[in-house]
Design a protein around this motif. Structure first.
Motif, PDB file in Angstrom:
ATOM      1  N   SER A 124       0.822  -1.211   0.000  1.00 28.95           N
ATOM      2  CA  SER A 124       0.000   0.000   0.000  1.00 28.95           C
ATOM      3  C   SER A 124       0.853   1.257   0.000  1.00 28.95           C
ATOM      4  CB  SER A 124      -0.917  -0.009   1.229  1.00 28.95           C
ATOM      5  OG  SER A 124      -1.486   1.267   1.453  1.00 28.95           O
ATOM      6  N   TRP A 125       0.234   2.350  -0.464  1.00 31.19           N
ATOM      7  CA  TRP A 125       0.888   3.654  -0.424  1.00 31.19           C
ATOM      8  C   TRP A 125       1.004   4.199   0.997  1.00 31.19           C
ATOM      9  CZ3 TRP A 125      -2.618   4.959  -5.080  1.00 31.19           C
ATOM     10  CH2 TRP A 125      -2.010   4.504  -6.255  1.00 31.19           C
ATOM     11  N   ASP A 126       0.511   3.469   2.007  1.00 31.10           N
ATOM     12  CA  ASP A 126       0.788   3.843   3.392  1.00 31.10           C
ATOM     13  C   ASP A 126       2.154   3.322   3.838  1.00 31.10           C
ATOM     14  OD1 ASP A 126       0.461   1.132   3.864  1.00 31.10           O
ATOM     15  OD2 ASP A 126      -1.357   1.336   5.065  1.00 31.10           O
ATOM     16  N   SER A 127       2.934   2.819   2.871  1.00 23.71           N
ATOM     17  CA  SER A 127       4.300   2.312   3.106  1.00 23.71           C
ATOM     18  C   SER A 127       4.320   1.092   4.018  1.00 23.71           C
ATOM     19  CB  SER A 127       5.211   3.420   3.673  1.00 23.71           C
ATOM     20  OG  SER A 127       5.333   4.474   2.744  1.00 23.71           O
ATOM     21  N   THR A 128       3.358   0.197   3.799  1.00 21.80           N
ATOM     22  CA  THR A 128       3.348  -1.077   4.515  1.00 21.80           C
ATOM     23  C   THR A 128       3.010  -2.218   3.570  1.00 21.80           C
ATOM     24  OG1 THR A 128       0.993  -1.075   5.120  1.00 21.80           O
ATOM     25  CG2 THR A 128       2.526   0.013   6.647  1.00 21.80           C
ATOM     26  N   LEU A 129       3.434  -3.417   3.983  1.00 17.76           N
ATOM     27  CA  LEU A 129       2.939  -4.666   3.431  1.00 17.76           C
ATOM     28  C   LEU A 129       2.007  -5.283   4.464  1.00 17.76           C
ATOM     29  CD1 LEU A 129       6.243  -6.359   2.152  1.00 17.76           C
ATOM     30  CD2 LEU A 129       4.620  -5.036   0.779  1.00 17.76           C
ATOM     31  N   HIS A 130       0.888  -5.850   4.021  1.00 12.79           N
ATOM     32  CA  HIS A 130       0.061  -6.687   4.869  1.00 12.79           C
ATOM     33  C   HIS A 130       0.227  -8.128   4.385  1.00 12.79           C
ATOM     34  CE1 HIS A 130      -3.034  -3.580   6.606  1.00 12.79           C
ATOM     35  NE2 HIS A 130      -1.778  -3.235   6.815  1.00 12.79           N
ATOM     36  N   VAL A 131       0.533  -9.017   5.320  1.00 10.48           N
ATOM     37  CA  VAL A 131       0.723 -10.429   4.990  1.00 10.48           C
ATOM     38  C   VAL A 131      -0.428 -11.208   5.617  1.00 10.48           C
ATOM     39  CG1 VAL A 131       2.318 -12.378   5.006  1.00 10.48           C
ATOM     40  CG2 VAL A 131       3.221 -10.037   5.084  1.00 10.48           C
ATOM     41  N   HIS A 132      -1.257 -11.826   4.770  1.00  8.34           N
ATOM     42  CA  HIS A 132      -2.481 -12.489   5.221  1.00  8.34           C
ATOM     43  C   HIS A 132      -2.358 -13.996   5.054  1.00  8.34           C
ATOM     44  CE1 HIS A 132      -3.208  -8.666   3.093  1.00  8.34           C
ATOM     45  NE2 HIS A 132      -4.124  -8.401   3.995  1.00  8.34           N
ATOM     46  N   ARG A 133      -2.674 -14.738   6.094  1.00  9.39           N
ATOM     47  CA  ARG A 133      -2.767 -16.191   5.971  1.00  9.39           C
ATOM     48  C   ARG A 133      -4.105 -16.552   5.338  1.00  9.39           C
ATOM     49  NH1 ARG A 133      -1.840 -18.937  11.588  1.00  9.39           N
ATOM     50  NH2 ARG A 133      -2.236 -20.794  10.322  1.00  9.39           N
ATOM     51  N   ASP A 139     -10.774 -16.126  10.888  1.00  7.15           N
ATOM     52  CA  ASP A 139     -10.158 -15.361  11.960  1.00  7.15           C
ATOM     53  C   ASP A 139      -8.729 -14.957  11.610  1.00  7.15           C
ATOM     54  OD1 ASP A 139     -12.428 -15.530  13.427  1.00  7.15           O
ATOM     55  OD2 ASP A 139     -11.805 -17.288  14.575  1.00  7.15           O
ATOM     56  N   THR A 140      -7.950 -15.920  11.129  1.00 13.34           N
ATOM     57  CA  THR A 140      -6.572 -15.593  10.778  1.00 13.34           C
ATOM     58  C   THR A 140      -6.517 -14.769   9.506  1.00 13.34           C
ATOM     59  OG1 THR A 140      -6.356 -17.728   9.676  1.00 13.34           O
ATOM     60  CG2 THR A 140      -5.563 -17.581  11.921  1.00 13.34           C
ATOM     61  N   GLU A 141      -7.453 -14.971   8.603  1.00 12.55           N
ATOM     62  CA  GLU A 141      -7.458 -14.181   7.382  1.00 12.55           C
ATOM     63  C   GLU A 141      -7.628 -12.694   7.688  1.00 12.55           C
ATOM     64  OE1 GLU A 141     -10.421 -15.755   4.788  1.00 12.55           O
ATOM     65  OE2 GLU A 141      -9.111 -17.288   3.982  1.00 12.55           O
ATOM     66  N   SER A 142      -8.316 -12.339   8.757  1.00 11.97           N
ATOM     67  CA  SER A 142      -8.579 -10.940   9.061  1.00 11.97           C
ATOM     68  C   SER A 142      -7.523 -10.324   9.975  1.00 11.97           C
ATOM     69  CB  SER A 142      -9.962 -10.797   9.702  1.00 11.97           C
ATOM     70  OG  SER A 142     -10.006 -11.509  10.929  1.00 11.97           O
ATOM     71  N   GLN A 143      -6.472 -11.100  10.319  1.00 12.62           N
ATOM     72  CA  GLN A 143      -5.417 -10.600  11.202  1.00 12.62           C
ATOM     73  C   GLN A 143      -4.077 -10.627  10.467  1.00 12.62           C
ATOM     74  OE1 GLN A 143      -6.048  -9.464  14.340  1.00 12.62           O
ATOM     75  NE2 GLN A 143      -8.215  -9.806  13.930  1.00 12.62           N
ATOM     76  N   PRO A 144      -3.809  -9.640   9.620  1.00 14.97           N
ATOM     77  CA  PRO A 144      -2.558  -9.677   8.872  1.00 14.97           C
ATOM     78  C   PRO A 144      -1.372  -9.239   9.722  1.00 14.97           C
ATOM     79  CG  PRO A 144      -3.708  -7.651   8.387  1.00 14.97           C
ATOM     80  CD  PRO A 144      -4.621  -8.448   9.291  1.00 14.97           C
ATOM     81  N   ALA A 145      -0.207  -9.730   9.357  1.00 14.36           N
ATOM     82  CA  ALA A 145       1.036  -9.165   9.880  1.00 14.36           C
ATOM     83  C   ALA A 145       1.346  -7.923   9.058  1.00 14.36           C
ATOM     84  CB  ALA A 145       2.163 -10.178   9.769  1.00 14.36           C
TER      85      ALA A 145
END
Length: 361
Positions: A124-133, A139-145
């Motif tokens: 994202s342009w917020d300068s982050t990666l979200h890593v989704h299982r 439950d885990t799908e909605s909790q990204p690293a």
């Protein structure tokens, strides 16, 4: 030269194409296309009689804002999308249901799926990666690293083991996918929603190109990647950090035309895609040209007849038989608005040796 047939896909998007991807299933002729018209389109290139041609639009999925990227998941019945609504979404093709996996704090430029590790990664342009299982239920799908980046990511691409992130300021990070997958497990165990978890890139690099990166694409076989810039150049690099491998990297000029007064007109290289079988790659430029390159032999295999407008996206089918080309007017055409009928999706049926490089078997 082997002959090839090209056809125009029926019912294209009504605004600029942002991305296109073929199904991961080898003999499938399905393709998804994301667009600035706030929709994702699912096509099948085969008609009711099983003939490959202009195909048919199977489904259209509306979003709240322009969609900037799309990819298939583990099979062709699930896709993931990223866009200017700041959301990363999973779409179930069978039911049409859309599930928000996570929301960034700015537009989401890219989304990729790793079948080897069952993770979806968004940039994202917020300068982050979200890593989704994707293998542990909702439950885990909605909790990204959440992985912090030093600057905005412009393009991401992955192999079976690595993720390449091309960012502003000509920075490149290469991550180990196994480490990213473990990070999601750590986020779950600590119940932190992934925030504050740190991970070091496997490698930090500076782009070989002098100007802003437009696209990055990884080679099949986990060997390296190609990147392109706004200034008509492509760089080819290898992952192996040894001096011998790093000495092989190179960059070359492309997508340039000579004006009537003899000056070079330079166009951005908007799109790159590697052939899954031969390892050659296609580049698409703001000049409306698609070219095929042998990255090992450092030569152009062929250049196709100019398309009617800027090339927005290119992609090969999983079996390498087809090349899709998304055409949309861009700033190179001097147009801010897209007129009706100018956005087109072309597909070339490639001859057996059409994308084969000089040294390919």
């Amino acid at each position: 030269m082997s002959s090839s047939n090209q056809f125009t896909v029926a019912s294209p998007p009504t605004d600029a194409i942002s991305a296109l991807k073929f199904s991961p299933e080898a003999e499938s002729t399905r393709i998804v296309v994301s667009s600035w018209d706030k929709n994702v389109y699912l096509y099948d290139l085969r008609d009711e009689n099983g003939t490959v041609g202009e195909g048919k639009l199977l489904q259209k999925f509306e979003h709240r804002a322009p969609v900037l990227d799309v990819c298939f998941g583990d099979n062709e019945n699930e896709i993931y999308t990223a866009g200017l609504d700041w959301d990363v979404r999973k779409i179930d093709m069978n039911t049409g249901q859309q599930t928000v996996l996570s929301s960034h704090e700015a537009g989401v430029r890219s989304v990729v799926y790793s079948p080897e590790h069952s993770i979806v990664i968004s940039g994202s342009w917020d300068s982050t990666l979200h890593v989704h299982r994707t293998d542990g239920g909702p439950d885990t799908e909605s909790q990204p690293a959440v992985v912090s980046l030093p600057s905005k990511p412009f393009s991401i691409s992955l192999t079976s083991t690595k993720l390449v992130v091309a960012m502003a300021s000509r920075a490149l990070h290469i991550y180990d996918l196994k480490a990213l997958a473990l990070l999601t497990a750590q986020a779950d165990s600590e119940s932190t929603n992934g925030n504050g978890l740190e991970i070091e890139p496997w490698q930090r690099r500076e782009s070989s190109l002098k100007f802003m990166t437009r696209c990055v694409a990884c080679m099949p076989g986990d060997m390296g990647y190609a990147s392109s810039s706004i200034e008509g150049r492509v760089a080819v690099e290898w992952f192996d950090p040894s001096p011998e491998s790093q000495a092989r990297k190179y960059a070359f000029k492309c997508h340039r035309q000579t004006s009537e007064d003899g000056f070079d007109v330079v166009y951005p290289v908007n799109a790159l895609a590697f052939h899954p079988v031969h390892g050659s790659f296609a580049s698409g430029g703001g000049d409306g040209v698609v070219a095929l390159w042998d990255g090992i032999a450092k030569r152009r295999i062929r250049q196709y007849q100019k398309y009617p407008s800027s090339i927005a996206a290119v992609g090969f089918s999983s079996n390498g038989k087809y090349l899709a080309v998304g055409v949309s007017p861009g700033f190179e055409d001097g147009k801010d608005e897209v007129s009706e009928g100018v956005v087109k999706l072309f597909v070339r049926e490639l001859g057996e040796t059409e994308a084969k490089g000089k040294g390919a078997k």
